[in-house]
Scaffold this active site. Structure first.
Site, short mmCIF file in Angstrom:
data_model
loop_
_atom_site.label_atom_id
_atom_site.label_comp_id
_atom_site.label_asym_id
_atom_site.label_seq_id
_atom_site.Cartn_x
_atom_site.Cartn_y
_atom_site.Cartn_z
N LYS A 116 -6.47 -33.24 64.84
CA LYS A 116 -6.44 -34.67 64.56
C LYS A 116 -6.89 -35.01 63.14
O LYS A 116 -6.36 -35.93 62.52
CB LYS A 116 -7.30 -35.41 65.59
CG LYS A 116 -6.88 -35.18 67.04
CD LYS A 116 -5.47 -35.67 67.30
CE LYS A 116 -5.00 -35.33 68.70
NZ LYS A 116 -5.75 -35.95 69.77
N LYS A 158 -14.40 -38.64 68.67
CA LYS A 158 -13.18 -38.04 69.20
C LYS A 158 -13.09 -36.56 68.84
O LYS A 158 -13.42 -36.16 67.71
CB LYS A 158 -11.94 -38.77 68.65
CG LYS A 158 -11.92 -40.25 68.95
CD LYS A 158 -10.73 -40.95 68.33
CE LYS A 158 -9.44 -40.64 69.03
NZ LYS A 158 -8.31 -41.45 68.52
N GLY A 164 -5.35 -36.93 75.72
CA GLY A 164 -5.51 -37.45 77.07
C GLY A 164 -6.88 -38.04 77.35
O GLY A 164 -7.29 -38.15 78.51
N LEU A 203 -11.35 -50.35 67.80
CA LEU A 203 -10.64 -51.62 67.75
C LEU A 203 -10.81 -52.34 69.09
O LEU A 203 -10.69 -51.71 70.14
CB LEU A 203 -9.16 -51.40 67.44
CG LEU A 203 -8.88 -50.68 66.11
CD1 LEU A 203 -7.39 -50.43 65.94
CD2 LEU A 203 -9.42 -51.48 64.93
N HIS A 208 -1.11 -50.07 72.35
CA HIS A 208 -0.72 -48.70 72.03
C HIS A 208 0.78 -48.71 71.76
O HIS A 208 1.58 -48.88 72.68
CB HIS A 208 -1.06 -47.77 73.19
CG HIS A 208 -0.82 -46.32 72.90
ND1 HIS A 208 -1.77 -45.35 73.10
CD2 HIS A 208 0.26 -45.66 72.41
CE1 HIS A 208 -1.28 -44.17 72.76
NE2 HIS A 208 -0.03 -44.34 72.34
N LYS A 237 -0.97 -42.97 80.23
CA LYS A 237 0.03 -44.03 80.32
C LYS A 237 0.63 -44.09 81.73
O LYS A 237 0.86 -43.04 82.34
CB LYS A 237 1.14 -43.77 79.30
CG LYS A 237 0.65 -43.60 77.87
CD LYS A 237 1.70 -42.95 76.99
CE LYS A 237 1.15 -42.60 75.63
NZ LYS A 237 2.10 -41.80 74.83
N GLU A 275 2.01 -42.04 67.10
CA GLU A 275 1.32 -43.03 67.92
C GLU A 275 0.32 -43.85 67.10
O GLU A 275 -0.37 -43.33 66.22
CB GLU A 275 0.60 -42.33 69.08
CG GLU A 275 1.55 -41.47 69.91
CD GLU A 275 1.04 -41.21 71.31
OE1 GLU A 275 -0.08 -41.65 71.63
OE2 GLU A 275 1.76 -40.58 72.08
N ARG A 291 6.71 -33.15 70.33
CA ARG A 291 7.51 -32.75 71.49
C ARG A 291 8.21 -33.98 72.05
O ARG A 291 8.02 -35.10 71.57
CB ARG A 291 6.60 -32.17 72.57
CG ARG A 291 5.46 -33.12 72.96
CD ARG A 291 4.73 -32.70 74.20
NE ARG A 291 3.50 -33.44 74.40
CZ ARG A 291 3.43 -34.69 74.87
NH1 ARG A 291 4.54 -35.34 75.19
NH2 ARG A 291 2.25 -35.28 75.04
#
Length: 452
Positions: A116, A158, A164, A203, A208, A237, A275, A291
């Site tokens: 990330k 994070k 996930g 935030l 999303h 989701k 995203e 992917r």
């Protein structure tokens, strides 16, 4: 073009790829564990190879077994689907080292976006807007406390290798940071074997939003609009739609252009999803998935394209079959993910299907590997189907979804179907006025027996 493709996956996504292969005149090979001997993807493929016992790490995640299945059957390429090995750069490298083609991006792009911190730094350099946060990994609690004070609480801790929602904790104060930092690192180590974490500004009420991109690996790329995936439970989701109800045409074109140019600049090949969190008209990059996404059918519905077919074409060295100018949005599409879970606690509910009836009619698509008499094994993800609808506009898509949910029958197990029937009675869902926190708040007060 390939003559034979092996699908290194199971369930509905394996069926999805098999169907694309059949339309293209390509033979398909299914791999399966002993628990999946009677699975629909095994029945529908041209060939099937058992690669091990039920645990995924002894079958679907066992790289030597998958490579051997290619050698045995003469498959020239591997489609990974989503999950399992789809974003494992070591697997991709092994595929290429054995003279096979991986239907997806190169291992260096998977590696680049899998971390990330590196992904965020890369996107920032490519002009993609990012969430304010630490410049890299945060090694100590003292560093985390200093950064928290600098950006102001609340902040998210994070995992750099996360996904996930695992290894992600919210700290609303310096006191909460102490526990959040330790817990996030511990979860990250257990889940990913890497305890490095970073910090991002939290935030309050974002949506999303994710942008579908597609590159040919030769410096050309397009975007296929956005999907709104804000209805989530525990960062998973459950309800996705395209186009996003909060995004106008000008905003869509602007962020889409930024994303397409970014993936073109790195010569990205195949399907990818960038995203974002979206709040007050601003986009903030959070990650890129290298992917095919679970929710790809809503994009296919509004653009009339087959993304799996395009993946196969690009992997075979062919150019994109459409240009940016060819991609015009037609109507609105919604997908709901149906899981074998018992409400209200979402407890996994494997078992035998005693009756199954898929809905039909104009604008209705059911992607599922279920059939009457099928026994859902307890070893894998609880997703059992995706109901996708398409309409001329959002109200028609919602009406069609409501009708299709009424037709769908899955007996013998508990599912999350009642939740979706209840959601379609909620004003926030009907108007599209929700954020990433709305669903969990609703679940806390909803009666999930069919009368929310």
């Amino acid at each position: 073009m390939f003559k034979k493709i092996l699908i290194a996956n199971r369930g509905e996504i394996a069926l999805r790829v098999i169907r694309a292969c059949r339309e293209m005149g390509i033979a398909s090979v299914a791999v399966h564990s002993t628990a999946d001997s009677d699975a629909m993807h095994v029945r529908m493929a041209d060939e099937a190879v058992c690669i091990g016992p039920p645990p995924a790490n002894q079958s679907y995640l066992l790289v030597p077994a998958i490579i051997s299945a290619c050698e045995i059957t003469g498959a020239e390429a591997i489609h990974p689907g989503y999950g399992f090995l789809s974003e494992n750069e070591k697997f991709v490298q092994a595929v290429q080292d054995h003279g096979l083609t991986f239907i997806g991006p190169d291992p260096e792009h998977i590696r680049l976006m899998g971390d990330k911190i590196t992904a965020k730094d890369t996107m920032k350099k490519l002009g993609v807007p990012c969430v304010p946060g630490s410049d890299g990994g945060v090694p100590t609690l003292e560093d985390a406390l200093r950064i928290g004070e600098e950006f102001g609480y609340p902040v998210l801790v994070k995992a750099t290798a996360g996904g996930g929602g695992r290894g992600m904790k919210l700290a609303r104060s310096a006191e909460e940071m102490k526990n959040a930092f330790r817990t996030a690192r511990s979860e990250a180590k257990a889940a990913f074997g890497n305890d490095e974490v970073y910090l991002e500004k939290y935030l309050g009420k974002p949506r999303h939003i994710e942008v579908q991109v597609f590159g040919d690996g030769k410096g050309n790329a397009v975007h296929l609009g956005e999907r709104d995936c804000s209805l989530q439970r525990r960062h998973q989701k459950v309800f996705e739609e395209a186009p996003g109800p909060a995004i106008d045409a000008e905003t869509r074109a602007r962020i889409g252009k930024v994303c397409a140019e970014a993936v073109a600049a790195i010569n990205y090949a195949g399907a990818g999803t960038i995203e974002f969190l979206f709040e007050d008209g601003e986009f903030f990059f959070i990650e890129m998935n290298t992917r095919l996404q679970v929710e790809h059918p809503v994009t296919e519905s509004i653009f009339g394209v087959d993304l799996v077919r395009e993946q196969i074409r690009v992997a075979a060295g062919l150019p994109l079959s459409f240009s940016q100018e060819d991609l015009q949005i037609n109507g609105h599409s919604i997908e709901v993910r149906i899981n074998a879970e018992k409400l209200p606690n979402f407890t996994p509910c494997p078992g035998r299907i005693t009756a199954y009836h898929a809905p039909g009619g104009l604008g209705v698509r059911m992607d599922s590997a279920l059939y009457n008499g099928y026994s859902i094994p307890p070893y894998y993800d609880s997703l059992i189907g995706k109901l996708i609808v398409h309409g001329r506009d959002r109200p028609e898509a919602i009406a069609r979804l409501d009708r299709a949910l009424g037709e769908l029958i899955v007996d013998g197990i508990d599912t999350t179907l009642p939740m979706f029937r209840d959601l379609l009675r909620e004003r926030a869902v009907l108007t599209g006025d929700y954020d990433i926190h709305w669903l969990e708040s609703w679940l806390e007060r909803a009666n999930l027996t069919g009368n929310a």
